[in-house]
Scaffold this motif. Structure first.
Motif, PDB file in Angstrom:
ATOM      1  N   UNK A   1       0.840  -1.172   0.000  1.00  0.00           N
ATOM      2  CA  UNK A   1       0.000   0.000   0.000  1.00  0.00           C
ATOM      3  C   UNK A   1       0.889   1.240   0.000  1.00  0.00           C
ATOM      4  N   UNK A   2       0.530   2.222  -0.819  1.00  0.00           N
ATOM      5  CA  UNK A   2       1.269   3.473  -0.860  1.00  0.00           C
ATOM      6  C   UNK A   2       0.739   4.423   0.204  1.00  0.00           C
ATOM      7  N   UNK A   3       1.638   5.055   0.927  1.00  0.00           N
ATOM      8  CA  UNK A   3       1.226   5.993   1.948  1.00  0.00           C
ATOM      9  C   UNK A   3       1.462   7.434   1.550  1.00  0.00           C
ATOM     10  N   UNK A   4       2.024   7.665   0.395  1.00  0.00           N
ATOM     11  CA  UNK A   4       2.228   9.022  -0.068  1.00  0.00           C
ATOM     12  C   UNK A   4       1.012   9.526  -0.824  1.00  0.00           C
ATOM     13  N   UNK A   5       1.119  10.727  -1.342  1.00  0.00           N
ATOM     14  CA  UNK A   5       0.071  11.303  -2.168  1.00  0.00           C
ATOM     15  C   UNK A   5       0.604  11.349  -3.594  1.00  0.00           C
ATOM     16  N   UNK A   6       0.136  10.440  -4.471  1.00  0.00           N
ATOM     17  CA  UNK A   6       0.676  10.369  -5.830  1.00  0.00           C
ATOM     18  C   UNK A   6       0.455  11.659  -6.614  1.00  0.00           C
ATOM     19  N   UNK A   7       1.256  11.859  -7.624  1.00  0.00           N
ATOM     20  CA  UNK A   7       1.232  13.083  -8.418  1.00  0.00           C
ATOM     21  C   UNK A   7      -0.131  13.386  -9.048  1.00  0.00           C
ATOM     22  N   UNK A   8      -0.893  12.384  -9.516  1.00  0.00           N
ATOM     23  CA  UNK A   8      -2.203  12.724 -10.102  1.00  0.00           C
ATOM     24  C   UNK A   8      -3.177  13.358  -9.115  1.00  0.00           C
ATOM     25  N   UNK A   9      -2.898  13.288  -7.824  1.00  0.00           N
ATOM     26  CA  UNK A   9      -3.769  13.881  -6.812  1.00  0.00           C
ATOM     27  C   UNK A   9      -3.278  15.245  -6.343  1.00  0.00           C
ATOM     28  N   UNK A  10      -2.229  15.786  -6.994  1.00  0.00           N
ATOM     29  CA  UNK A  10      -1.650  17.061  -6.576  1.00  0.00           C
ATOM     30  C   UNK A  10      -1.802  18.110  -7.663  1.00  0.00           C
ATOM     31  N   UNK A  11      -2.029  19.324  -7.248  1.00  0.00           N
ATOM     32  CA  UNK A  11      -1.955  20.467  -8.156  1.00  0.00           C
ATOM     33  C   UNK A  11      -0.517  20.950  -8.121  1.00  0.00           C
ATOM     34  N   UNK A  12       0.064  21.200  -9.279  1.00  0.00           N
ATOM     35  CA  UNK A  12       1.454  21.627  -9.269  1.00  0.00           C
ATOM     36  C   UNK A  12       1.766  22.723 -10.285  1.00  0.00           C
ATOM     37  N   UNK A  41     -11.308  18.926 -16.435  1.00  0.00           N
ATOM     38  CA  UNK A  41     -11.307  17.660 -17.166  1.00  0.00           C
ATOM     39  C   UNK A  41     -12.449  16.785 -16.656  1.00  0.00           C
ATOM     40  N   UNK A  42     -13.320  16.297 -17.550  1.00  0.00           N
ATOM     41  CA  UNK A  42     -14.395  15.429 -17.068  1.00  0.00           C
ATOM     42  C   UNK A  42     -13.843  14.112 -16.534  1.00  0.00           C
ATOM     43  N   UNK A  43     -14.423  13.638 -15.437  1.00  0.00           N
ATOM     44  CA  UNK A  43     -13.982  12.384 -14.832  1.00  0.00           C
ATOM     45  C   UNK A  43     -12.649  12.481 -14.130  1.00  0.00           C
ATOM     46  N   UNK A  44     -12.218  13.682 -13.795  1.00  0.00           N
ATOM     47  CA  UNK A  44     -10.914  13.872 -13.162  1.00  0.00           C
ATOM     48  C   UNK A  44     -10.977  13.525 -11.674  1.00  0.00           C
ATOM     49  N   UNK A  45      -9.814  13.301 -11.102  1.00  0.00           N
ATOM     50  CA  UNK A  45      -9.701  13.033  -9.669  1.00  0.00           C
ATOM     51  C   UNK A  45      -9.743  14.349  -8.893  1.00  0.00           C
ATOM     52  N   UNK A  46     -10.022  14.220  -7.625  1.00  0.00           N
ATOM     53  CA  UNK A  46      -9.921  15.368  -6.740  1.00  0.00           C
ATOM     54  C   UNK A  46      -8.437  15.621  -6.491  1.00  0.00           C
ATOM     55  N   UNK A  47      -8.019  16.872  -6.702  1.00  0.00           N
ATOM     56  CA  UNK A  47      -6.600  17.207  -6.550  1.00  0.00           C
ATOM     57  C   UNK A  47      -6.425  18.259  -5.471  1.00  0.00           C
ATOM     58  N   UNK A  48      -5.265  18.223  -4.818  1.00  0.00           N
ATOM     59  CA  UNK A  48      -4.956  19.114  -3.705  1.00  0.00           C
ATOM     60  C   UNK A  48      -3.717  19.934  -4.020  1.00  0.00           C
ATOM     61  N   UNK A  49      -3.785  21.202  -3.688  1.00  0.00           N
ATOM     62  CA  UNK A  49      -2.634  22.091  -3.744  1.00  0.00           C
ATOM     63  C   UNK A  49      -2.553  22.851  -2.431  1.00  0.00           C
TER      64      UNK A  49
END
Length: 122
Positions: A1-12, A41-49
């Protein structure tokens, strides 16, 4: 299991931050502010910045608050509506001292903003 926050979930991207802060909705809560808008983007993930000012404290304090915010988002992202871009800006390091306080403040702010999934969304 990954415990980090992968790049697709980040605003950069700088343009994403500028666009969200200038055109999105805002809510203030206990020790933090969030800006949010539906993803373009339709169907996009929730992203955090995150935007963390030097006024919050030294580098150690700022990095700790960022780690706690990322972890709070990671643990609760299934409860937030999909396809939302969020920017969080902590304003007070005194109220954001440990993970439970950060999670409580973050989820309360998301609830106030209407970003949490309802029972019919699940």
């Amino acid at each position: 299991m990954l415990y980090g926050l992968p790049k697709p979930f980040r605003l950069h991207l700088k343009r994403d931050f500028k666009d969200i802060i200038s055109n999105a909705r805002r809510a203030r809560g206990e020790g933090m502010v969030i800006w949010w808008r539906p993803s373009l983007c339709p169907g996009a993930r929730t992203r955090l910045g995150m935007v963390v000012s030097r006024k919050l404290g030294g580098a150690v304090v700022r990095n700790r608050v960022k780690r706690l915010l990322r972890e709070s988002f990671r643990l609760n992202r299934e409860k937030i509506q999909p396809g939302v871009d969020l920017i969080v800006s902590p304003r007070s390091s005194e109220t954001l001292t440990d993970l439970s306080n950060v999670q409580r403040a973050f989820m309360a702010l998301c609830g106030r903003a209407g970003l949490l999934k309802t029972s019919s969304d699940k």
